[in-house]
Design an enzyme around this catalytic site. Structure first.
Site, PDB file in Angstrom:
ATOM      1  CG  MET A  81      -5.450   6.125  -1.910  1.00  0.00           C
ATOM      2  SD  MET A  81      -4.610   6.854  -0.517  1.00  0.00           S
ATOM      3  CE  MET A  81      -3.240   7.658  -1.349  1.00  0.00           C
ATOM      4  CG  HIS A  82      -1.352   3.056  -3.384  1.00  0.00           C
ATOM      5  ND1 HIS A  82      -0.555   4.177  -3.433  1.00  0.00           N
ATOM      6  CD2 HIS A  82      -1.663   2.886  -2.071  1.00  0.00           C
ATOM      7  CE1 HIS A  82      -0.397   4.660  -2.204  1.00  0.00           C
ATOM      8  NE2 HIS A  82      -1.066   3.908  -1.366  1.00  0.00           N
ATOM      9  CG  ASP A 240      -8.999   5.057   0.600  1.00  0.00           C
ATOM     10  OD1 ASP A 240      -7.816   5.466   0.643  1.00  0.00           O
ATOM     11  OD2 ASP A 240      -9.293   3.841   0.579  1.00  0.00           O
TER      12      ASP A 240
END
Ligand code: ADP
Length: 510
Positions: A81-82, A240
């Site tokens: 992520m991110h 995820d």
């Protein structure tokens, strides 16, 4: 037979799995790529490496499994992520992506908190500005690399870059978008208010989808490269954590999960948006359409036991090598020799700082209560108990809302140990179960693909495909004995916080 391809774009490797239309895993494969650390605290990857590894991995998986590309009815994506992928107007990567674990944006996070206001930011995005998140990375680019910022025309998350290569279409799911700090999490749309306050261009942001919605079809070029069929639908997928939770069936009220890997995550499904007023937990859109989730993140969960193993389990490592067994089995057997509470010993697992419930990069670990009677067995047990207490802290925050939890699904490396599962059941006071699906986020991504293509509910598919294989009930006697130790554990961080900060300062000077 129809198959669904789940892709999980991790930090060190991509994992691809083929799942048949009864939910059975036919084959899986992974491919690694490098992590770049050009400066201390920086973490970057080349998006082109992701695409090369993913396309190679899909081709090899089809060959290995004997499944024809034409039999793959849908593709789902999950991923780290991110991370920020900056693309120019020609879709060319502007600079390597900054990853979730990149720490360079502390100053930008402070600026974001000041500019939007902590309350407004919490209300709209459900979160605090954390260095790993996407928005601070975009602000960093503007401040530090203005030329690259000017060239940028699109901002994507890692797995969405791979989908762009597969389908030629821009898109992002709401679950992963929740980790950008630019999403109105309650409204499941981009927050114009936050984006404008930060002075970022709205045009950078792609269309939003629910995780199981089809977000594009495979292009001829991608088909030729991967061996899949042109036109194969690709669903939006999710980050995820959301996909990992779907992959173990955390898709309805009452079910929470504990992921006990290197880090630890406590995750609960929410029917409505329930941000923590103090933002100690993250509140995100779930991969289940129209639903939300909260999660608490512990940085060194299994990682604390791994540290203990690496430095203090010399004998166990030797025995494991001799007997060709897992060293953690010896360690957990040793821990079981000590009694509950390790005879007055508490371990604090903040070895790399902490996130939930103490967002403090300078928190540190410790053994408190050591006495001459303590042996390695006591210390090993205390490490496991400390990790478990730290995870319970997240669950306690969840219990402050209206959610009633009935079952914990435990996964990750630590879930292999029945002793640890019993400890979790006793410390948390809930039944702990494990399920038959052990392929994590890649499996969740395949569920999303099947849901989108077969037009079936995510929760219905999870019910059908994911079965409980083991259940451990809390032991009331053990529960009562753990409780006072947990109370001591909770009291220690506030008392020791200043000392931790002074020690990290001293360590920096050393
Ligand atoms: P990652 O999060 O890096 O993907 P895993 O989910 O495999 O890794 O979790 C690794 C951690 O799980 C180890 O650091 C260790 O703490 C724990 N672990 C692995 N195997 C066992 C076991 N048999 N018993 C107890 N703990 C284990």
């Amino acid at each position: 037979m129809a198959y669904f391809l789940g892709i999980d774009l991790g930090t060190s490797a991509v994992k691809c799995i083929l799942v048949d239309d009864h939910g059975k895993v036919k084959a899986s494969r992974s491919e690694e790529y490098p992590l770049l650390q050009p400066h201390p605290g920086w973490a970057e990857q080349h998006p082109e490496d992701w695409w090369q590894a993913t396309s190679r991995c899909i081709r090899a998986l089809l060959e290995l499994s004997g499944v024809d590309g034409g039999e793959v009815a849908g593709v789902g994506l999950s991923g780290q992520m991110h991370g920020s992928v900056f693309l120019d107007a020609d879709r060319t990567v502007v600079r390597p992506a900054l990853l979730w674990c990149d720490q360079r944006t502390s100053r930008q996070c402070e600026w974001i908190e000041r500019t939007v206001g902590p309350e407004k930011l919490g209300e709209l995005t459900g979160n605090k500005a954390l260095t790993g998140f996407t928005a601070p990375k975009a602000v960093w680019l503007r401040e530090e690399e203005p030329e690259n910022y000017r060239r940028t025309a699109h901002l994507l998350l890692p797995k969405d870059y791979v989908r762009l290569q597969l389908t030629g279409a821009f898109g992002m799911d709401m679950a992963d978008a929740s980790g950008t700090l630019l999403l109105d999490v309650a409204g499941r749309r981009w927050s114009r208010e936050v984006v404008e306050k930060l002075g970022l261009p709205m045009e950078w942001l792609p269309p939003l989808y629910e995780s199981n919605e089809v977000a594009g079809q495979l292009t001829g070029e991608a088909a030729a490269r991967t061996g899949l069929r042109e036109g194969t639908p690709v669903v939006a997928g999710g980050g995820d954590q959301a996909c990992g939770a779907v992959g173990v069936g955390v898709v309805k009220p009452g079910i929470a999960s504990v992921a006990l890997g290197t880090s630890g995550v406590v995750f609960v499904h929410d029917e409505t948006y329930e941000p923590d007023p103090e933002r100690r937990l993250h509140a995100f859109c779930h991969g289940v359409p129209g639903k939300w989730h909260r999660m608490g993140v512990m940085l060194a969960a299994g990682g604390s036991l791994q540290w203990w193993k690496n430095h203090f389990a010399y004998e166990e490592l030797q025995l494991a090598a001799r007997d060709n067994r897992d060293v953690y089995e010896y360690l957990t057997e040793l821990a079981a020799e000590a009694p509950i509470g390790s005879e007055g010993l508490v371990f604090l697992p903040y070895l790399t700082g902490e996130r939930t419930p103490h967002p403090d990069p300078e928190a540190r670990g410790g053994f408190i209560g050591l006495n001459l009677r303590h042996t390695k067995a006591h210390l090993t047990r205390a490490v496991m108990e400390g990790i478990t207490f730290g995870l319970r802290d997240s669950l306690e925050l969840m219990k402050e809302s209206s959610v009633e939890i009935t079952e914990l699904r435990v996964n990750g490396g630590g879930a292999r140990s029945r002793f640890w599962r019993q400890m979790i059941a006793d410390v948390f006071g809930y039944p702990v179960v494990t399920v038959n699906s052990t392929d994590g986020p890649a499996y969740g991504a395949a569920v999303m693909a099947a849901s989108g293509v077969l037009k079936r509910d995510v929760s219905e598919l999870c019910e059908e495909w994911i079965q409980v294989v083991d259940r451990v009930e809390p032991n009331p006697d053990h529960q009562a004995r753990y409780e006072p130790y947990y109370a001591v554990y909770r009291s220690l961080y506030p008392i020791l916080k200043d000392s931790f900060h002074r020690l990290t300062g001293l360590a920096r000077q050393a």
